[in-house]
Design an enzyme around this catalytic site. Structure first.
Site: not given
Length: 255
Positions: A30, A33, A35, A47, A76, A78, A198, A204-205, A217
């Site tokens: 993640d 954008g 960056w 990207h 899904s 995106n 992440r 978050r997942l 973990e």
């Protein structure tokens, strides 16, 4: 304190400091954008640099003894992004397969694709299936690409498939077990992730490996994905190796 391997734990190979590394690392890549935005660049440049980071991390993970690395490349959800950005991401996917597949194959890496394939552009689907076919016999690190992937969709498809099978065989679907669900997920045959990383500071997942992450973990870092390199990956491994994994049990001291 450095954790010790327990029954059911999957650790392997050398990690920083000589501790055991997680067998399976999953990454939510993640921050591309943000960056680019911070540098006054279009999101596509984020990207592009993110793809370079991906190449480095795949090579480094293999050197650290990781057996499986799962990469959340395109969810899904995106597809809701601007069409020009989606088109660019598809071109990056083509470039990755065309340029990097031979390198992965030479490195004895196996490629697995998870995610819904029905309805994909035939050209994209062909590329994904080619990457699996070419590397199917390889025995090194498995690179799992989550493309058009959403965990809720994956679980729904698995349960629907099992229910239809049970009914066709005259069995009561209430007897479906969690082991059967696991065996019908896109990740069938792949061990659950030991460590989920992440980048970008989000906590978050985001619909990623929700079933498989039951005992994983987690490592969250503010580093944006294009800046995430081997040193940051090693920091995540070091953090993992300091944890004690109990899988719902207790330690010898009862804590």
């Amino acid at each position: 304190m450095t954790s010790r391997p327990e029954t059911g734990s999957s650790v392997t190979g050398p990690a920083p400091g000589g501790a055991a590394a997680p067998r399976h690392v999953a990454i939510i890549m993640d921050g591309n954008g943000r960056w680019a935005q911070a540098r006054g660049l279009p999101r596509t440049e984020g990207h592009r640099h993110g793809l370079e980071a991906l190449r480095k991390i795949i090579r480094h993970a293999s050197s650290r003894g990781v057996d499986f690395i799962t990469l959340y490349s395109f969810s899904s959800e995106n597809w809701r992004r601007p069409p020009t950005e989606v088109s660019f991401l598809m071109s990056l996917l083509r470039r990755f397969v065309q340029r990097d597949l031979s390198e992965l194959h030479k490195a004895n890496c196996r490629v697995r694709i998870i995610g819904e394939r029905e309805g994909l552009d035939p050209g994209i689907r062909s590329l994904l299936e080619e990457s699996e076919r070419v590397t199917a016999a390889n025995t090194g690190m498995t690179v799992v690409i989550a493309f058009n992937y959403g965990s809720r969709d994956e679980i729904t498809r698995a349960v629907r498939k099992l229910t239809q099978r049970y009914l066709a065989e005259g069995r009561d679907p209430s007897a479906i077990t969690d082991a059967e669900i696991s065996a019908n997920l896109d990740t069938a045959g792949i061990p659950d992730p030991d460590l989920i990383i992440r980048t970008s500071g989000e906590l978050r997942l985001s619909n990623f490996l929700m079933w498989q992450a039951a005992y994983a973990e987690f490592y969250f870092t503010p580093v944006l994905w294009p800046d995430f390199g081997p040193e940051e990956f090693d920091a995540a491994l070091a953090s993992f190796c300091e944890r004690e994994r109990r899988f719902g049990g207790v330690t010898a001291t009862g804590s």
